[in-house]
Write an enzyme that holds these catalytic residues in place. Sequence first.
Site, PDB file in Angstrom:
ATOM      1  N   GLY A  82      43.225  35.038  37.063  1.00 57.31           N
ATOM      2  CA  GLY A  82      43.969  36.099  37.733  1.00 57.31           C
ATOM      3  C   GLY A  82      44.075  35.909  39.239  1.00 57.31           C
ATOM      4  N   THR A  83      42.984  35.472  39.867  1.00 61.43           N
ATOM      5  CA  THR A  83      42.990  35.332  41.327  1.00 61.43           C
ATOM      6  C   THR A  83      44.030  34.303  41.761  1.00 61.43           C
ATOM      7  OG1 THR A  83      40.674  35.969  41.436  1.00 61.43           O
ATOM      8  CG2 THR A  83      41.527  34.748  43.326  1.00 61.43           C
ATOM      9  N   GLN A 187      44.347  43.391  33.913  1.00 58.95           N
ATOM     10  CA  GLN A 187      43.551  44.296  33.060  1.00 58.95           C
ATOM     11  C   GLN A 187      44.337  44.763  31.841  1.00 58.95           C
ATOM     12  OE1 GLN A 187      40.383  45.229  33.167  1.00 58.95           O
ATOM     13  NE2 GLN A 187      39.860  44.234  35.089  1.00 58.95           N
ATOM     14  N   ALA A 208      42.542  35.016  31.163  1.00 61.56           N
ATOM     15  CA  ALA A 208      42.031  34.911  29.794  1.00 61.56           C
ATOM     16  C   ALA A 208      40.717  35.674  29.565  1.00 61.56           C
ATOM     17  CB  ALA A 208      41.824  33.434  29.451  1.00 61.56           C
ATOM     18  N   HIS A 209      39.813  35.633  30.562  1.00 65.50           N
ATOM     19  CA  HIS A 209      38.480  36.200  30.279  1.00 65.50           C
ATOM     20  C   HIS A 209      38.486  37.724  30.203  1.00 65.50           C
ATOM     21  CE1 HIS A 209      36.949  37.592  34.350  1.00 65.50           C
ATOM     22  NE2 HIS A 209      37.964  36.847  34.744  1.00 65.50           N
ATOM     23  N   CYS A 330      34.146  42.362  41.395  1.00 60.82           N
ATOM     24  CA  CYS A 330      34.066  41.631  42.656  1.00 60.82           C
ATOM     25  C   CYS A 330      33.524  42.489  43.780  1.00 60.82           C
ATOM     26  CB  CYS A 330      35.437  41.110  43.041  1.00 60.82           C
ATOM     27  SG  CYS A 330      36.390  40.640  41.639  1.00 60.82           S
TER      28      CYS A 330
HETATM   29  N1  PLP Z   1      43.404  41.380  39.230  1.00 59.57           N
HETATM   30  C1  PLP Z   1      42.743  42.381  38.611  1.00 59.57           C
HETATM   31  C2  PLP Z   1      43.412  43.693  38.419  1.00 59.57           C
HETATM   32  C3  PLP Z   1      41.429  42.171  38.172  1.00 59.57           C
HETATM   33  O1  PLP Z   1      40.771  43.173  37.570  1.00 59.57           O
HETATM   34  C4  PLP Z   1      40.816  40.911  38.384  1.00 59.57           C
HETATM   35  C5  PLP Z   1      39.411  40.689  37.994  1.00 59.57           C
HETATM   36  O2  PLP Z   1      38.590  41.586  37.972  1.00 59.57           O
HETATM   37  C6  PLP Z   1      41.568  39.898  39.015  1.00 59.57           C
HETATM   38  C7  PLP Z   1      42.849  40.176  39.427  1.00 59.57           C
HETATM   39  C8  PLP Z   1      40.973  38.534  39.235  1.00 59.57           C
HETATM   40  O3  PLP Z   1      40.956  37.838  38.008  1.00 59.57           O
HETATM   41  P1  PLP Z   1      40.016  36.541  37.781  1.00 59.57           P
HETATM   42  O4  PLP Z   1      38.635  37.042  37.614  1.00 59.57           O
HETATM   43  O5  PLP Z   1      40.558  35.923  36.524  1.00 59.57           O
HETATM   44  O6  PLP Z   1      40.212  35.658  38.944  1.00 59.57           O
END
Ligand code: PLP
Length: 386
Positions: A82-83, A187, A208-209, A330
């Site tokens: 996601g990041t 989410q 994915a996670h 985070c």
């Molecule tokens: N965006 C949202 C809304 C999230 O909840 C998260 C993770 O908590 C992310 C982005 C980041 O995803 P990733 O952990 O796969 O980098």
Amino acid sequence: MKAAHYSNERKAIMIYVDNAATTKLDSAAFAAMKPFLLDDYANPSQPYSFSRNTKQALKDAREKIAKCINALPEEIIFTSGGTESDNWAIKGMCSYEKSPIITSQIEHNAILRSCDQMEQMGYPVVYLPANEDGTVLPKTLENFIGNKARLVSIMLANNEIGTIQPIEEFAEIAHSHGAYFHTDAVQAVGHISIDVKALNVDMLSASAHKFNGARGAGFLYVKKGTPLKSYMNGGSQEFGQRAGTENVAAIVAMATALENNCKRLEENSLHLNRITDIFLKTLKVSFHRNGNPSNSLPGLISLSFPNTTGEALLHILDLKGIVISTGSACDSANQKVSHVIEAVNIPVEFAKGTIRVSFGKDNTEEEAKTVAQTINSIIEKQRNTL
Ligand code: PLP
């Protein structure tokens, strides 16, 4: 032998209700990924026959994922999660004119920190407020968008309080003002029905996670024709848009997990709604429920309790084998009230006592009751010692 930090005995009695932070790998996804870790380890970009299986696996995974969200296979670009997808969507739309970017105050830090960087480079960024239930109102976007914005990015569902946003309306407003629209659906994917055509989005981030896939894989949906610049430069993987050898095993697991979750969306959300009701009915202490329960992610519950702190609750519950969160994964190292709780104006006497309980499809009614009863006893004990 060095003792494991979290023993298997402790895991056996643990109640894990932090599924918005990460989820357990689907067993079918694990079975599907295993051959690509042990036997079929070929680089999918190589021309020899050993690469045939990995190439085919990527193709199949792309098709499966595309089908789950009503996209074309070539509109799915694999990323590390996601990041990365969020960073790419924001930074890859940069323009010589330094056109404004519009986002909201309640986004995940993957969007907010990317926007900070764009601001440092001279791009104006507008952060739209949310109302008290965590909804960003379409008329607020209408008021701020003007005719120069190039990108609007508003999340599909909030990771701390679960509120689902009116994405189709935002996309329509963005398009009618000549802007592209991205949504962070990290989410939401695998938990509620997603149709990128119906949502009318140009880009959508997923990880994915968060839906029982493996950590370290995700994707960015990029609608055909969207002028997104590549962000990872190097080889010509992913249609030349995202360089780097693909994490084939994790991608295969992601496709299997998403397909499995999408087949059971209704069944899973009925179950999650049922255990949420049981949890809330069993809670006897006073609390403020954050977000918009009538339009929220199934199983994600944000609660604020007076005269306590989220950190204290997290640690006492942890000692009792119950895993919850104070906010987003985070931010939990950060002792401050989260930017989302601040943005939705939770009264100060409640804000510091905020926790997030996020049930997953494997949690049981019994576990929901135990979590609520344990919270009751901790808060009553705290009250008696005040
Ligand atoms: N965006 C949202 C809304 C999230 O909840 C998260 C993770 O908590 C992310 C982005 C980041 O995803 P990733 O952990 O796969 O980098």
